[in-house]
Scaffold this motif. Structure first.
Motif, mmCIF file in Angstrom:
data_model
loop_
_atom_site.group_PDB
_atom_site.id
_atom_site.type_symbol
_atom_site.label_atom_id
_atom_site.label_comp_id
_atom_site.label_asym_id
_atom_site.label_seq_id
_atom_site.Cartn_x
_atom_site.Cartn_y
_atom_site.Cartn_z
ATOM 1 N N SER A 18 0.427 -0.835 -0.091
ATOM 2 C CA SER A 18 -0.135 0.242 0.002
ATOM 3 C C SER A 18 0.956 1.721 -0.218
ATOM 4 O O SER A 18 1.922 1.580 0.554
ATOM 5 N N LYS A 19 0.184 2.738 -0.928
ATOM 6 C CA LYS A 19 1.152 3.791 -0.555
ATOM 7 C C LYS A 19 0.901 4.460 0.503
ATOM 8 O O LYS A 19 0.864 3.986 1.272
ATOM 9 N N LYS A 20 2.285 4.805 1.222
ATOM 10 C CA LYS A 20 2.793 5.474 2.175
ATOM 11 C C LYS A 20 2.150 6.154 2.071
ATOM 12 O O LYS A 20 1.604 7.077 1.645
ATOM 13 N N GLN A 21 1.876 6.508 3.451
ATOM 14 C CA GLN A 21 0.608 7.150 4.670
ATOM 15 C C GLN A 21 1.294 8.440 5.382
ATOM 16 O O GLN A 21 1.990 7.891 6.308
ATOM 17 N N ILE A 22 1.605 10.226 5.733
ATOM 18 C CA ILE A 22 2.151 10.193 6.748
ATOM 19 C C ILE A 22 0.848 10.812 7.842
ATOM 20 O O ILE A 22 0.273 10.675 7.416
ATOM 21 N N THR A 23 1.195 9.660 9.025
ATOM 22 C CA THR A 23 0.546 10.318 9.746
ATOM 23 C C THR A 23 0.464 10.883 11.795
ATOM 24 O O THR A 23 -0.343 10.127 12.801
ATOM 25 N N ALA A 28 8.306 12.342 6.558
ATOM 26 C CA ALA A 28 8.160 12.783 5.656
ATOM 27 C C ALA A 28 8.342 11.090 4.913
ATOM 28 O O ALA A 28 8.676 10.052 5.014
ATOM 29 N N ILE A 29 8.045 11.251 3.221
ATOM 30 C CA ILE A 29 7.726 10.367 2.328
ATOM 31 C C ILE A 29 8.752 10.697 1.315
ATOM 32 O O ILE A 29 9.108 12.072 0.759
ATOM 33 N N VAL A 30 9.840 9.336 0.876
ATOM 34 C CA VAL A 30 10.819 9.568 0.665
ATOM 35 C C VAL A 30 10.504 9.080 -0.509
ATOM 36 O O VAL A 30 10.630 7.734 -0.911
ATOM 37 N N THR A 31 10.799 8.794 -2.218
ATOM 38 C CA THR A 31 10.856 8.436 -2.737
ATOM 39 C C THR A 31 12.643 7.993 -3.595
ATOM 40 O O THR A 31 13.407 9.184 -3.926
ATOM 41 N N PRO A 32 13.061 7.024 -3.172
ATOM 42 C CA PRO A 32 14.630 6.509 -3.830
ATOM 43 C C PRO A 32 14.830 7.266 -4.884
ATOM 44 O O PRO A 32 13.656 6.785 -6.200
ATOM 45 N N LEU A 33 15.559 7.754 -5.638
ATOM 46 C CA LEU A 33 16.329 7.808 -6.912
ATOM 47 C C LEU A 33 17.724 7.290 -7.322
ATOM 48 O O LEU A 33 17.845 6.506 -8.386
ATOM 49 N N ALA A 34 18.384 6.516 -5.778
ATOM 50 C CA ALA A 34 19.237 5.955 -5.705
ATOM 51 C C ALA A 34 20.178 4.810 -5.182
ATOM 52 O O ALA A 34 19.678 4.985 -3.893
ATOM 53 N N SER A 127 11.970 0.316 -2.900
ATOM 54 C CA SER A 127 10.500 0.643 -3.046
ATOM 55 C C SER A 127 10.147 1.900 -3.901
ATOM 56 O O SER A 127 11.347 2.372 -3.870
ATOM 57 N N ASP A 128 9.025 1.862 -4.314
ATOM 58 C CA ASP A 128 8.968 3.229 -4.789
ATOM 59 C C ASP A 128 8.669 4.404 -3.627
ATOM 60 O O ASP A 128 9.195 5.425 -4.170
ATOM 61 N N GLU A 129 8.506 4.371 -2.361
ATOM 62 C CA GLU A 129 8.179 5.271 -1.655
ATOM 63 C C GLU A 129 9.333 4.393 -0.586
ATOM 64 O O GLU A 129 9.097 3.556 0.344
ATOM 65 N N ILE A 130 9.426 5.735 0.934
ATOM 66 C CA ILE A 130 10.091 5.039 1.776
ATOM 67 C C ILE A 130 9.544 6.200 2.796
ATOM 68 O O ILE A 130 9.331 7.619 2.779
ATOM 69 N N LEU A 131 9.075 5.900 4.106
ATOM 70 C CA LEU A 131 8.099 6.900 5.090
ATOM 71 C C LEU A 131 9.534 7.013 5.899
ATOM 72 O O LEU A 131 10.209 5.981 6.839
#
Length: 341
Positions: A18-23, A28-34, A127-131
């Motif tokens: 599931s998509k990350k959520q700020i609760t 922060a939610i970060v999308t990895p570039l490398a 991963s597509d996103e990191i919390l």
């Protein structure tokens, strides 16, 4: 959202999460570039460690902020390029306040991305996103001019140069340093390169791996390829062990001069490891064996990177696309970096 999981020995699997959520605040939610593969990651997927699957993998990464909690918008903004400490740490507990973020008391001990127990709650970097749960503590803003590939390993294997060498340099005058390469391959090369480029020590690099020695020689580092680790003939002020083998450890521990420092990146999955105790006692040896403190070491090393004195991007040996990470992660290479286009 896709995430890469270590399923069983030599087997990785993409899963949908599931998509990350700020609760909560300070998130922060970060999308990895490398995303860089740590020296420990190959032994993990090969079943050579005490970590048992399944869990999501990857802990070294840089990326961009895609969402930030309201309370942090005066410090960060969407689109900021950041490195994220791989260890989960709050920044305000007694351990964090004492500069030991690797032992944060707010989360379960040794919590980190990409490895148990932290990966259960915080996931892995492939991963597509990191919390990021403690944004003000764990994120370090980076200039856009830095290539993500060059600094992907910043939070761990690059940060190790401070744990292993940087923190000790002001205690020795014109130190002679021995770097013993081995299974912690990129860490040994990063450390030898850091010392050589910053001109803070006279460096000798030894390894039984031809590829590593050829790389350090290209960097202008005095290097020697060994068929096996012999009885040492020279003594050093600082000895850095990255071998992760008993033979390498013995060579390193017996290369100490008087009042010398032995610092190790090796992980031995046992409590039964011999040291030459009497020899060390008579020499006045000082032994440093520990996990890196990610955030503190990143902050200490960053000025050398920003000034151009230290160029860790030279150590990258393979670049793979994010969609090819499942296959590339299992292939031998000194420093793999997975990138998103």
């Amino acid at each position: 959202m896709q995430q890469l999981v270590f399923r069983k020995k030599n087997t990785l699997e993409w899963i949908e999460t599931s998509k990350k959520q700020i609760t909560s605040k300070n998130s922060a939610i970060v999308t990895p570039l490398a995303i860089a593969r740590c020296d420990l990651d190959l032994p993990i997927v090969r079943g050579e460690t005490l970590f048992r699957p399944p869990f999501s993998i990857g802990h070294e990464f840089v990326g961009k902020i895609i969402e930030i909690s309201e309370d942090q918008k005066d410090r960060f903004k969407i689109g900021d390029f950041v490195a994220v400490a791989f260890q989960i740490s709050c920044g305000h507990c007694p351990s964090c306040m004492s500069q030991y973020s690797n032992s944060c008391e707010t989360v379960p001990y040794t919590s980190a991305y990409g490895m148990p127990p932290g990966s259960t709650s915080f996931g892995g970097a492939v991963s597509d996103e990191i919390l990021v749960p403690f944004a003000d503590q764990m994120m370090v803003k980076l200039p856009e001019a830095i290539r993500p590939v060059d600094i992907a390993s910043f939070s761990d294997n690059i940060a190790e140069v401070w744990k292993l060498a940087g923190q000790f340099l002001n205690r020795k005058t014109d130190p002679k340093v021995l770097v013993v390469g081995g299974l912690a391959r990129s860490i040994s090369i990063y450390t030898a390169l850091f010392l050589t480029q910053t001109k803070q020590a006279e460096v000798n690099f030894v390894d039984t791996n031809k590829e590593s020695v050829e790389m350090t020689e290209r960097f202008g580092i005095q290097s020697e390829l060994l068929a096996s680790f012999p009885k040492p003939s020279k003594k050093y002020d600082i000895v850095i062990d990255c071998s992760a083998t008993k033979e390498g450890w013995n060579y390193a521990s017996r290369s100490l001069g008087k009042n010398a420092i032995l610092s190790s990146a090796s992980i031995f999955w046992t409590n039964a490891l011999e040291i030459p105790y009497l020899e060390m006692y008579n020499q006045g040896a000082e032994i440093h064996v520990s996990r890196v403190s990610s955030k503190e070491s990143m902050v200490s090393v960053l000025p050398y990177i920003l000034s151009g004195e230290f160029t860790p991007g030279k150590v990258v040996t393979k670049i793979a696309k994010f969609e090819d990470a499942k296959e590339a992660w299992l292939e031998e290479s000194t420093k793999l970096v997975v990138v998103k286009e």
